[in-house]
Design a protein around this motif. Structure first.
Motif, PDB file in Angstrom:
ATOM      1  N   GLU B 108       6.297  10.154  -2.500  1.00  0.00           N
ATOM      2  CA  GLU B 108       5.680   9.135  -3.357  1.00  0.00           C
ATOM      3  C   GLU B 108       6.369   7.783  -3.225  1.00  0.00           C
ATOM      4  OE1 GLU B 108       4.234  12.298  -6.780  1.00  0.00           O
ATOM      5  OE2 GLU B 108       6.204  11.358  -6.914  1.00  0.00           O
ATOM      6  N   ASN B 109       7.701   7.822  -3.038  1.00  0.00           N
ATOM      7  CA  ASN B 109       8.413   6.571  -2.807  1.00  0.00           C
ATOM      8  C   ASN B 109       7.860   5.851  -1.586  1.00  0.00           C
ATOM      9  OD1 ASN B 109      11.041   5.596  -4.281  1.00  0.00           O
ATOM     10  ND2 ASN B 109      10.989   7.827  -4.523  1.00  0.00           N
ATOM     11  N   VAL B 110       7.571   6.628  -0.550  1.00  0.00           N
ATOM     12  CA  VAL B 110       7.102   6.035   0.702  1.00  0.00           C
ATOM     13  C   VAL B 110       5.646   5.572   0.600  1.00  0.00           C
ATOM     14  CG1 VAL B 110       6.595   6.540   3.134  1.00  0.00           C
ATOM     15  CG2 VAL B 110       8.743   7.308   2.125  1.00  0.00           C
ATOM     16  N   THR B 111       4.814   6.342  -0.115  1.00  0.00           N
ATOM     17  CA  THR B 111       3.375   6.061  -0.078  1.00  0.00           C
ATOM     18  C   THR B 111       2.890   5.137  -1.189  1.00  0.00           C
ATOM     19  OG1 THR B 111       2.949   8.058  -1.371  1.00  0.00           O
ATOM     20  CG2 THR B 111       2.784   8.253   1.023  1.00  0.00           C
ATOM     21  N   MET B 112       3.696   4.962  -2.227  1.00  0.00           N
ATOM     22  CA  MET B 112       3.200   4.214  -3.382  1.00  0.00           C
ATOM     23  C   MET B 112       2.663   2.838  -2.989  1.00  0.00           C
ATOM     24  SD  MET B 112       4.177   1.694  -5.789  1.00  0.00           S
ATOM     25  CE  MET B 112       5.945   1.633  -6.000  1.00  0.00           C
ATOM     26  N   ALA B 113       3.498   2.031  -2.325  1.00  0.00           N
ATOM     27  CA  ALA B 113       3.063   0.673  -2.005  1.00  0.00           C
ATOM     28  C   ALA B 113       1.905   0.638  -0.988  1.00  0.00           C
ATOM     29  CB  ALA B 113       4.251  -0.151  -1.516  1.00  0.00           C
ATOM     30  N   PRO B 114       1.973   1.420   0.098  1.00  0.00           N
ATOM     31  CA  PRO B 114       0.833   1.402   1.026  1.00  0.00           C
ATOM     32  C   PRO B 114      -0.486   1.822   0.372  1.00  0.00           C
ATOM     33  CG  PRO B 114       2.709   2.473   2.059  1.00  0.00           C
ATOM     34  CD  PRO B 114       3.081   2.230   0.634  1.00  0.00           C
ATOM     35  N   LYS B 115      -0.414   2.808  -0.519  1.00  0.00           N
ATOM     36  CA  LYS B 115      -1.621   3.232  -1.227  1.00  0.00           C
ATOM     37  C   LYS B 115      -2.162   2.096  -2.086  1.00  0.00           C
ATOM     38  CE  LYS B 115      -1.555   8.159  -2.400  1.00  0.00           C
ATOM     39  NZ  LYS B 115      -0.868   9.064  -3.338  1.00  0.00           N
ATOM     40  N   MET B 116      -1.247   1.488  -2.797  1.00  0.00           N
ATOM     41  CA  MET B 116      -1.630   0.475  -3.765  1.00  0.00           C
ATOM     42  C   MET B 116      -2.096  -0.813  -3.095  1.00  0.00           C
ATOM     43  SD  MET B 116       0.800  -0.234  -6.939  1.00  0.00           S
ATOM     44  CE  MET B 116       0.096  -0.644  -8.503  1.00  0.00           C
ATOM     45  N   LEU B 117      -1.382  -1.205  -2.044  1.00  0.00           N
ATOM     46  CA  LEU B 117      -1.618  -2.534  -1.481  1.00  0.00           C
ATOM     47  C   LEU B 117      -2.497  -2.510  -0.237  1.00  0.00           C
ATOM     48  CD1 LEU B 117       2.043  -3.801  -1.844  1.00  0.00           C
ATOM     49  CD2 LEU B 117       0.142  -4.232  -3.395  1.00  0.00           C
ATOM     50  N   LYS B 118      -2.532  -1.378   0.435  1.00  0.00           N
ATOM     51  CA  LYS B 118      -3.335  -1.322   1.656  1.00  0.00           C
ATOM     52  C   LYS B 118      -4.495  -0.351   1.525  1.00  0.00           C
ATOM     53  CE  LYS B 118       0.267  -2.815   4.798  1.00  0.00           C
ATOM     54  NZ  LYS B 118       1.132  -2.474   5.928  1.00  0.00           N
ATOM     55  N   GLY B 119      -4.655   0.217   0.340  1.00  0.00           N
ATOM     56  CA  GLY B 119      -5.797   1.070   0.067  1.00  0.00           C
ATOM     57  C   GLY B 119      -5.866   2.326   0.926  1.00  0.00           C
ATOM     58  N   LEU B 120      -4.699   2.888   1.252  1.00  0.00           N
ATOM     59  CA  LEU B 120      -4.714   4.123   2.036  1.00  0.00           C
ATOM     60  C   LEU B 120      -5.296   5.285   1.220  1.00  0.00           C
ATOM     61  CD1 LEU B 120      -2.873   2.550   3.969  1.00  0.00           C
ATOM     62  CD2 LEU B 120      -1.434   4.577   4.134  1.00  0.00           C
TER      63      LEU B 120
END
Lengths: 218, 256
Positions: B108-120
């Protein structure tokens, strides 16, 4: 005329129904107080003055006046300006907002205690301040204050007896009704007390479970 | 100078707190793929300079450019926030105290920002987490919380978290200073791997050996100025300035 507990079974269903209402109003008000507390805390710390100051006034009212009076105001007072709330809803709002103010105080302190590096790390990844608060800072702050919030929720359970005065058929009012029919106050008040105690134990159990679950993620 | 020599540009960086000048007119160019170490005594301004690059500490004067875009552009507040958030997505940063999010697993540490900001999507995010954590050798701990990891492991997850945003530039702020000596190696190894992949990096460090072996250039800072800079062989092997020599002698004494 001593104690006679044989009167209880006949009215047990009334009192048990009262229990269910007490649980319902406590759970609903607890949810309002939890999420309301987070909202109030974030507003108090980060909102611009135009929003913050009216909220401060609201908090001042809810902290500085008796809960009983607040319930009267919400249930009887609001009718005069055309807001006619069902007693249960009025009770949930009154209890929920009252304890939201207390929870907010806890959460504010906890937000300020979250390490600055957390906000920095989130901002470094490109999150806005609001996003960082929502995903990183507030969840940590809330985890830190779960135990004292739990104490507030137990106080909330006990104060839920006050909504009997606006006619919610919760545990205390149900006991009173049974007493009205049997003239046995001691027996039924003791019974109600026992039920409060049991609900209390249930809440503590839930709280411990939550605490154990989040222990690893702190 | 080649044209890519201005991939990162710091022009006349100046920073003061009241009358205290922390950075005094510092300029620095970093080419794409270059690795620059900044060394110097504590209070020399090296961390402040690093944190100015992604505007974590705003400069009082001067400009920072990355790949042709000014990072600390003068814009009205709202527009600036949008701009800086976009810039920061391109600049990874690793901190001395890791600053992992304790309420999230490594994944979750790794994916939080990409999910949030890049819509993964969830699947894309999982693949990304696996890829990045594998790269830092932390795949088998993907669902562990930071509290279950050692310092070196935490720092490796923190590096994976930064890399997951696919940054153009990585900043390391004393990434190994808070680690037990036996855990330093595993983090250095990850940084070496990044170096081999030609990631552009600016590294504030106390580790002279590491700076000497990995970096293309070394900057020695003291009292808010760059005292000396050059390839590591020169700065470490044949320092030109007295202050550099005194600092290196002291550092060597301490490590002995």
């Amino acid at each position: 005329m001593g104690l006679d507990f044989t009167v209880i079974p006949k009215y047990l269903d009334v009192v048990l129904l009262g229990c269910l209402w007490t649980i319902a109003i406590t759970v609903a008000a607890a949810l309002v107080s939890f999420f309301g507390g987070i909202l109030l805390a974030v507003v108090a710390l980060y909102a611009p003055a135009v929003i913050r100051l009216p909220f401060r006034a609201f908090e001042f009212v809810f902290m500085g006046t008796p809960l009983l009076l607040q319930l009267f105001l919400i249930y009887f007072g609001l009718v005069q300006i055309g807001i006619d709330l069902p007693a249960f809803v009025a009770g949930v709002i009154g209890l929920g907002l009252h304890f939201a103010v207390y929870n907010s105080e806890l959460i504010q302190t906890a937000i300020l205690a979250v390490d600055r590096g957390q906000m920095e790390a989130a901002r470094t990844l490109g999150l806005s301040r609001t996003q960082a608060l929502r995903k990183v800072v507030v969840p940590q702050a809330v985890r830190a204050v779960i135990p004292p919030i739990g104490n507030n929720m137990i106080a909330l359970l006990k104060d839920s007896a006050l909504v009997s005065v606006i006619g919610v058929s919760e545990l205390t009012l149900s006991a009173q009704r049974a007493i009205g029919a049997t003239y046995r106050p001691f027996e039924f008040y003791l019974l109600a007390a026992a039920f409060y105690y049991v609900i209390n134990l249930g809440m503590e159990w839930v709280q411990r479970r939550i605490e154990r679950r989040i222990a690893i993620s702190r | 100078m080649t044209e890519s020599n201005d991939f990162v540009q710091i022009r006349h960086a100046q920073k003061s707190f009241g009358t205290l000048e922390v950075l005094k007119d510092i300029s620095l160019n970093v080419a794409r793929g270059q690795i620059v170490a900044i060394i110097g005594p504590s209070g020399s301004g090296k961390s402040t300079l690093l944190r100015a690059i992604n505007d974590l500490d705003a400069l009082t004067g001067g400009e920072v450019w990355l790949d042709g875009v000014q990072v600390n552009k003068k814009l009205p507040h709202r527009q600036y926030e949008k701009h800086i958030n976009e810039m920061r997505q391109q600049i990874g940063m690793v901190f001395q105290h890791f600053n992992l999010f304790p309420h999230m697993t490594a994944r979750e540490n790794v994916t939080m920002a990409p999910k949030m900001l890049k819509g993964l999507t969830a699947e894309e995010a999982d693949a990304l987490a696996e890829e990045q954590l594998d790269k830092v050798g932390m795949l088998e701990r993907i669902d562990y919380y930071p509290s279950q990891l050692s310092g070196g492991q935490k720092q490796r997850v923190a590096i994976a978290r930064a890399l997951a945003m696919k940054p153009k530039l990585m900043l390391f702020d004393e990434a190994t200073s808070a680690l037990d000596p036996e855990l330093v190696g595993e983090v250095n190894q990850v940084m070496k791997k990044l170096a081999e992949e030609h990631m552009t990096m600016i590294i504030v460090t106390h580790e002279m050996d590491f700076a000497a072996s990995v970096c293309d250039r070394v900057l020695f800072m003291d009292q808010g100025v760059v005292v000396e800079e050059g390839p590591p062989e020169q700065v470490f092997g044949n320092p030109q300035k007295d202050r550099t020599r005194a600092f290196l002698r002291k550092e060597l004494d301490e490590t002995e």
